[in-house]
Write a protein that holds these residues in place. Structure first.
Motif, PDB file in Angstrom:
ATOM      1  N   ASN A  23      -4.102  -2.025  -7.441  1.00  0.00           N
ATOM      2  CA  ASN A  23      -4.846  -2.932  -6.569  1.00  0.00           C
ATOM      3  C   ASN A  23      -4.850  -2.449  -5.121  1.00  0.00           C
ATOM      4  OD1 ASN A  23      -5.597  -5.679  -8.103  1.00  0.00           O
ATOM      5  ND2 ASN A  23      -3.696  -4.854  -8.949  1.00  0.00           N
ATOM      6  N   TYR A  24      -4.001  -1.476  -4.816  1.00  0.00           N
ATOM      7  CA  TYR A  24      -3.967  -0.883  -3.476  1.00  0.00           C
ATOM      8  C   TYR A  24      -4.316   0.597  -3.543  1.00  0.00           C
ATOM      9  CZ  TYR A  24      -1.831  -5.226  -1.963  1.00  0.00           C
ATOM     10  OH  TYR A  24      -1.609  -6.558  -1.682  1.00  0.00           O
ATOM     11  N   SER A  25      -5.128   0.950  -4.559  1.00  0.00           N
ATOM     12  CA  SER A  25      -5.636   2.319  -4.740  1.00  0.00           C
ATOM     13  C   SER A  25      -4.539   3.350  -4.962  1.00  0.00           C
ATOM     14  CB  SER A  25      -6.498   2.729  -3.532  1.00  0.00           C
ATOM     15  OG  SER A  25      -7.573   1.826  -3.372  1.00  0.00           O
ATOM     16  N   ILE A  26      -3.412   2.914  -5.527  1.00  0.00           N
ATOM     17  CA  ILE A  26      -2.333   3.840  -5.897  1.00  0.00           C
ATOM     18  C   ILE A  26      -2.514   4.185  -7.365  1.00  0.00           C
ATOM     19  CG2 ILE A  26       0.154   4.190  -6.091  1.00  0.00           C
ATOM     20  CD1 ILE A  26       0.496   1.995  -3.929  1.00  0.00           C
ATOM     21  N   GLU A  27      -2.759   5.446  -7.668  1.00  0.00           N
ATOM     22  CA  GLU A  27      -2.976   5.859  -9.045  1.00  0.00           C
ATOM     23  C   GLU A  27      -1.703   5.683  -9.863  1.00  0.00           C
ATOM     24  OE1 GLU A  27      -4.330   9.854  -9.045  1.00  0.00           O
ATOM     25  OE2 GLU A  27      -6.151   9.432  -7.896  1.00  0.00           O
ATOM     26  N   PRO A  28      -1.826   5.274 -11.146  1.00  0.00           N
ATOM     27  CA  PRO A  28      -0.652   5.120 -12.010  1.00  0.00           C
ATOM     28  C   PRO A  28       0.204   6.385 -12.084  1.00  0.00           C
ATOM     29  CG  PRO A  28      -2.553   4.122 -13.045  1.00  0.00           C
ATOM     30  CD  PRO A  28      -3.062   4.812 -11.812  1.00  0.00           C
ATOM     31  N   LEU A  29      -0.446   7.564 -12.153  1.00  0.00           N
ATOM     32  CA  LEU A  29       0.296   8.826 -12.211  1.00  0.00           C
ATOM     33  C   LEU A  29       1.131   9.012 -10.952  1.00  0.00           C
ATOM     34  CD1 LEU A  29       0.884  11.542 -13.589  1.00  0.00           C
ATOM     35  CD2 LEU A  29      -1.159  12.466 -12.492  1.00  0.00           C
ATOM     36  N   ASN A  30       0.570   8.655  -9.814  1.00  0.00           N
ATOM     37  CA  ASN A  30       1.256   8.729  -8.530  1.00  0.00           C
ATOM     38  C   ASN A  30       2.536   7.900  -8.558  1.00  0.00           C
ATOM     39  OD1 ASN A  30       1.479   9.562  -5.915  1.00  0.00           O
ATOM     40  ND2 ASN A  30      -0.200   8.348  -5.109  1.00  0.00           N
ATOM     41  N   MET A  31       2.414   6.669  -9.047  1.00  0.00           N
ATOM     42  CA  MET A  31       3.559   5.761  -9.134  1.00  0.00           C
ATOM     43  C   MET A  31       4.600   6.295 -10.115  1.00  0.00           C
ATOM     44  SD  MET A  31       4.817   2.832  -8.056  1.00  0.00           S
ATOM     45  CE  MET A  31       3.428   1.822  -7.468  1.00  0.00           C
ATOM     46  N   ILE A  69       5.886  14.604  -2.073  1.00  0.00           N
ATOM     47  CA  ILE A  69       4.891  14.100  -1.115  1.00  0.00           C
ATOM     48  C   ILE A  69       4.236  15.265  -0.374  1.00  0.00           C
ATOM     49  CG2 ILE A  69       4.578  12.758   1.025  1.00  0.00           C
ATOM     50  CD1 ILE A  69       6.917  10.963   0.012  1.00  0.00           C
ATOM     51  N   VAL A  70       5.052  16.240   0.052  1.00  0.00           N
ATOM     52  CA  VAL A  70       4.543  17.381   0.814  1.00  0.00           C
ATOM     53  C   VAL A  70       3.526  18.186   0.004  1.00  0.00           C
ATOM     54  CG1 VAL A  70       5.193  19.623   1.837  1.00  0.00           C
ATOM     55  CG2 VAL A  70       6.561  17.579   2.319  1.00  0.00           C
ATOM     56  N   ILE A  71       3.813  18.385  -1.301  1.00  0.00           N
ATOM     57  CA  ILE A  71       2.900  19.192  -2.122  1.00  0.00           C
ATOM     58  C   ILE A  71       1.767  18.349  -2.719  1.00  0.00           C
ATOM     59  CG2 ILE A  71       4.695  20.865  -2.702  1.00  0.00           C
ATOM     60  CD1 ILE A  71       4.820  19.587  -5.510  1.00  0.00           C
ATOM     61  N   GLY A  72       1.761  17.061  -2.400  1.00  0.00           N
ATOM     62  CA  GLY A  72       0.659  16.202  -2.810  1.00  0.00           C
ATOM     63  C   GLY A  72       0.778  15.605  -4.200  1.00  0.00           C
ATOM     64  N   MET A  73       1.941  15.766  -4.849  1.00  0.00           N
ATOM     65  CA  MET A  73       2.106  15.159  -6.170  1.00  0.00           C
ATOM     66  C   MET A  73       2.301  13.655  -6.066  1.00  0.00           C
ATOM     67  SD  MET A  73       1.600  17.366  -8.402  1.00  0.00           S
ATOM     68  CE  MET A  73       1.840  16.120  -9.621  1.00  0.00           C
ATOM     69  N   VAL A  74       2.928  13.218  -4.972  1.00  0.00           N
ATOM     70  CA  VAL A  74       3.017  11.791  -4.661  1.00  0.00           C
ATOM     71  C   VAL A  74       2.212  11.593  -3.385  1.00  0.00           C
ATOM     72  CG1 VAL A  74       4.514   9.855  -4.026  1.00  0.00           C
ATOM     73  CG2 VAL A  74       5.259  11.477  -5.777  1.00  0.00           C
ATOM     74  N   LYS A  75       1.116  10.907  -3.509  1.00  0.00           N
ATOM     75  CA  LYS A  75       0.186  10.773  -2.370  1.00  0.00           C
ATOM     76  C   LYS A  75       0.507   9.526  -1.550  1.00  0.00           C
ATOM     77  CE  LYS A  75      -3.622  13.162  -4.699  1.00  0.00           C
ATOM     78  NZ  LYS A  75      -2.868  13.562  -5.878  1.00  0.00           N
ATOM     79  N   LEU A  76       0.420   9.669  -0.229  1.00  0.00           N
ATOM     80  CA  LEU A  76       0.636   8.535   0.671  1.00  0.00           C
ATOM     81  C   LEU A  76      -0.615   7.648   0.713  1.00  0.00           C
ATOM     82  CD1 LEU A  76       2.463  10.347   3.599  1.00  0.00           C
ATOM     83  CD2 LEU A  76       3.476   8.803   1.936  1.00  0.00           C
ATOM     84  N   LYS A  82       0.814  -1.215   0.000  1.00  0.00           N
ATOM     85  CA  LYS A  82       0.000   0.000   0.000  1.00  0.00           C
ATOM     86  C   LYS A  82       0.854   1.274   0.000  1.00  0.00           C
ATOM     87  CE  LYS A  82      -0.828   0.001   5.036  1.00  0.00           C
ATOM     88  NZ  LYS A  82      -1.885  -0.089   6.066  1.00  0.00           N
ATOM     89  N   TYR A  83       2.156   1.121   0.242  1.00  0.00           N
ATOM     90  CA  TYR A  83       3.099   2.240   0.126  1.00  0.00           C
ATOM     91  C   TYR A  83       4.109   1.981  -0.988  1.00  0.00           C
ATOM     92  CZ  TYR A  83       1.256   3.524   4.714  1.00  0.00           C
ATOM     93  OH  TYR A  83       0.418   3.869   5.754  1.00  0.00           O
ATOM     94  N   LEU A  84       3.694   1.201  -1.979  1.00  0.00           N
ATOM     95  CA  LEU A  84       4.629   0.773  -3.028  1.00  0.00           C
ATOM     96  C   LEU A  84       5.216   1.954  -3.797  1.00  0.00           C
ATOM     97  CD1 LEU A  84       5.859  -1.718  -4.411  1.00  0.00           C
ATOM     98  CD2 LEU A  84       3.940  -1.702  -6.006  1.00  0.00           C
ATOM     99  N   GLN A  85       4.416   3.019  -3.992  1.00  0.00           N
ATOM    100  CA  GLN A  85       4.944   4.172  -4.728  1.00  0.00           C
ATOM    101  C   GLN A  85       6.107   4.816  -3.981  1.00  0.00           C
ATOM    102  OE1 GLN A  85       2.490   4.239  -2.721  1.00  0.00           O
ATOM    103  NE2 GLN A  85       1.566   6.224  -2.315  1.00  0.00           N
ATOM    104  N   ILE A  86       6.045   4.817  -2.647  1.00  0.00           N
ATOM    105  CA  ILE A  86       7.135   5.387  -1.840  1.00  0.00           C
ATOM    106  C   ILE A  86       8.363   4.478  -1.917  1.00  0.00           C
ATOM    107  CG2 ILE A  86       7.816   6.237   0.437  1.00  0.00           C
ATOM    108  CD1 ILE A  86       5.487   7.761  -0.880  1.00  0.00           C
TER     109      ILE A  86
END
Length: 438
Positions: free
Chosen positions: A368-376, A431-438, A332-336
């Protein structure tokens, strides 16, 4: 399950053969996915559909790359960067910190064309004599050059951004607009890194002690070129070329025309004004054809891989076993996780393998863990870009260490950790500006 197995074997073969340099990427991206699709049981009509869909996804970006590289190549030929570089080198004087900052500025501006080799050839030969004269280790020059080009490579005609947009099936200009705050932060961080590392060089390694064996005349003549190169310069048109470049960038920002058309138009004006003779125009196009076509051809071929992966259902099938393997508290934190690992992964894995192999798979698992492709994609873009000049998979790395007579291991030992830290700072900012969402 059978479809997933075919997909994994296909991706493994592509990445393995790219890593082992058994073939050029274009051949692998065309042949292996098509063979895999037939093995998976798809008909000729279905495979034809995958190919057409994939090519349609990347065609605009391939055109963009061709004309953006050609445009900035023409600007470089005409000498647009020369005055800037020469004035900045003289301005630096004997102040080590100022020299480091000037290095960053030159690397940033010389990477406007998105070509790593151009940045290396503009920045390093211009500044190396000054570094030697001021007893500054060449590793600092390599580090700052790599950092500047890595941050600037987030431009919409930068290879990684174009590839990420292709995988996302997204307009590359729209993606760039989202990346602009991160890029600005990266530019500030690049200047900050240059200052910190310059202070370290002065404090611990004696930088700033003048080496009298290097004459000022050597520095004044560092850009002396052969007659053929000099004949291409247009010193009287520098102001026009600067205004034309500025106009192109402004039009891109407003996003009123297709980005590839903006560069097509810009190329036409640049050629007409700087090289009105038809033979000269043909020569300039021919001179930049190799650089322009190499990546765009690979991009079009990669469209086939993207089409087969996305439209055949392979990608979805491949995520099922991965979801069972990856613990949910990590997934669920795969993008990070991918953002943190982006720089070391980008260092050891080629650009095409990274964007067309690993990124689509990470996106599909993340969804599958609600991480948007753009986020990743944004999380994975940052570190990969910063790894440009520390990657043995990038030819410009060997050109840079060759020009400075530095061993690869010494370059990596000096640059890898500072660049990784900088990529993490940019990731945290995203992450702080919300471009990469937790």
């Amino acid at each position: 399950m059978y479809l997933a197995v075919v997909g994994f074997i296909m991706l493994f073969l592509v990445i393995f053969l790219l890593f082992k340099e058994k073939s050029i990427p274009m051949i692998l991206f065309i042949t292996i996915p098509v063979v895999a699709a037939f093995i998976a049981g798809f008909s000729i009509e279905e495979v034809d559909g995958f190919i057409k869909d994939g090519i349609k996804t990347v065609s605009n970006m391939a055109i963009l790359f061709i004309f953006s590289v050609t445009f900035f190549g023409i600007m470089s030929d005409a000498g647009m960067f020369d005055i800037l570089v020469n004035k900045l080198v003289k301005k630096a004087g004997k102040n080590v910190i100022l020299i480091a900052v000037i290095t960053a500025i030159i690397a940033i501006f010389s990477h406007l064309d998105g070509a790593t080799v151009t940045t290396v050839l503009v920045t390093i030969p211009a500044l190396l004599p000054l570094y030697k004269k001021m007893n500054i280790r060449p590793q600092l020059l390599l580090l700052i050059t790599g950092c500047g080009m890595g941050v600037m490579n987030l431009l919409p005609w930068g290879g990684p951004v174009v590839r990420a947009a292709a995988v996302l099936n997204m307009d590359v200009n729209v993606l760039w607009h989202l990346l602009i705050p991160i890029q600005i932060m990266g530019l500030i961080a690049t200047i900050g890194l240059a200052i910190v590392m310059a202070i370290r060089e002065v404090k611990y390694y004696g930088a700033g002690q003048v080496n009298d064996s290097i004459l000022d005349s050597d520095i004044d003549n560092i850009n002396e070129a052969d007659n053929n190169v000099e004949n291409l310069k247009r010193p009287k048109l520098v102001l026009f070329n600067l205004l034309l470049t500025f106009a192109v960038l402004v039009v891109l920002l407003f996003n009123k025309f297709p980005n590839y058309f903006v560069f097509m138009f810009g190329c036409s004006i640049a050629l007409l004004v700087n090289y009105p003779n038809i033979k000269e125009q043909k020569a300039r196009i021919k001179a930049h054809a190799s650089a322009a076509l190499d990546v765009s051809a690979v991009m079009l071929a990669a469209g086939i891989l993207v089409g087969v992966l996305g439209k055949s259902g392979m990608l979805e099938a491949m995520t099922i076993p991965l979801l069972k393997i990856i613990p949910s508290f990590i997934a669920k934190y795969l993008q990070i996780v991918m953002g943190i690992l982006a720089l070391p992964l980008g260092t050891i894995i080629g650009t095409d393998s990274y964007f067309y192999g690993i990124m689509p798979l990470a996106m599909e698992v993340g969804q599958n863990y609600s991480i948007e492709p753009l986020n990743m994609a944004i999380a994975m873009l940052i570190g990969k870009n910063i790894s440009l000049l520390v990657s043995p998979m990038v030819p410009a790395t060997f050109l840079a260490i060759g020009l400075t007579n530095t061993e690869l291991k010494d370059h990596l030992k000096y640059s890898l950790i500072p660049l990784w830290i900088l990529s993490l700072i940019m990731l945290i900012f995203a992450i702080v500006i919300g471009m990469v969402k937790l």
